[in-house]
Design an enzyme around this catalytic site. Structure first.
Site: not given
Length: 335
Positions: A60, A126
């Protein structure tokens, strides 16, 4: 402080978290410009409200988000259940995935450094790397637990088969996947498998990327750099079709005296005590509204009505511009 949202437990090893979490991605990417001071104030307000389960990832903002979260929780680490992720990174061609054991170790060290902490409460892969046996990846993750750098392990957007293989190596506390009134792909084999293995569910985008709040009435509502401007569900005929779903949610919310977003969140929270949604926001006012969802009581009739309003497959359009980002074991991902 005691959380007004209450607490829930993820996994059989007992990771106790606030019943509602905070997704921090939008503070660094994807949803238009963010204000650093307001983002940090939002995290502080979350902790004050007892929303203490914070979710970030090393991808992110290419590390920015972990640094931001780390700055915000400095001096308050003991209040937080901190989750981050690894395995995705950006290159010139888009997103790439790396589940190699050496990358597990290197990524964890980098995340701990950016977050300014000694240990992460929940560490996710992820996306599952199709080129690396998940047993090898989870085995390296388990070594982090043994070393005291990670407390619990999780997977994001994994298939039922991957969940079974991973859990055979080390207990998995949580599966993070998209789940909301307009994205119900998780229901079925994956959800049943997770529950059979004692794996908690952490839904991301439980508000349909903001659409279910009722605040979005036109594609013009998005900033120029908001990824939703090109999202399949927010463009063309799909936008108009999906707006009808939102209107039905808005009508029921008005009857109950709550906001559409609170009703949508209450539905997700009502799917089981093993479910902990992590709505994302970068502003205090939306955080406070989301926290209010914990007080919304839905009867069996209410849940049935919402199921009728938003049955599986009701949303028009794919979950991502690139179908490879969608649910399942994929080499790409964005949330």
């Amino acid at each position: 402080m005691t959380s007004p949202t209450g607490t829930r437990t993820l996994g059989r090893n007992g990771l106790v978290v606030s019943a509602l979490g905070l997704g921090c991605m939008g503070m660094s990417q994807s949803y238009g410009a963010a204000d650093r001071d307001e983002s940090i104030a939002t995290i502080h307000r979350a902790l004050d409200l007892g929303v203490t389960f914070l979710d970030t990832s090393d991808v992110y903002g290419d590390g920015h988000n972990e640094e931001l979260v780390g700055e915000a929780i400095a001096g308050r680490r003991d209040e937080v259940q901190l989750a981050t992720k690894f395995s995705l990174s950006r290159d010139g061609a888009g997103m790439r995935i790396d589940g190699r054991p050496e990358n597990v170790r290197a990524s964890a060290e980098a995340s701990l450094r950016r977050l300014g902490v000694d240990v992460v409460d929940l560490y996710y892969q992820h996306r599952v790397d199709p080129q690396v046996p998940i047993e090898d990846t989870v085995g390296a993750m388990a070594e982090l637990v043994q070393a005291g750098k990670v407390r619990h392990l999780g997977l994001s957007e994994a298939s039922a088969a991957s969940l079974r293989r991973a859990a055979a190596v080390h207990p998995i506390a949580a599966l993070q996947s998209e789940w909301s009134l307009w994205t119900r792909d998780l229901e079925g084999e994956v959800l049943a498998t997770a529950r059979n293995l004692g794996i908690g569910i952490v839904p991301f985008s439980p508000l349909g990327r903001g659409f279910l709040t009722g605040a979005i009435t036109s594609p013009a509502d998005f900033d120029e750099d908001d990824f939703r401007r090109g999202h399949p569900r927010f463009t063309g005929e799909a936008f108009a079709a999906n707006l009808r779903l939102v209107e039905a949610v808005r009508e029921m919310a008005a009857q109950k005296g709550v906001s559409p977003g609170q009703l949508a969140l209450a539905w997700v929270m009502g799917q089981g005590r093993d479910v902990v949604p992590i709505p994302g926001t970068k502003r205090r006012r939306y955080l406070e509204e989301n926290a209010g969802a914990a007080a919304v009581e839905l009867s069996a009739d209410d849940l049935a009505r919402l199921d009728a309003i938003a049955p599986p497959g009701v949303a028009v359009g794919g979950r991502y511009v690139n179908a490879g980002y969608a649910y399942g074991d994929s080499p790409e991902g964005a949330a």
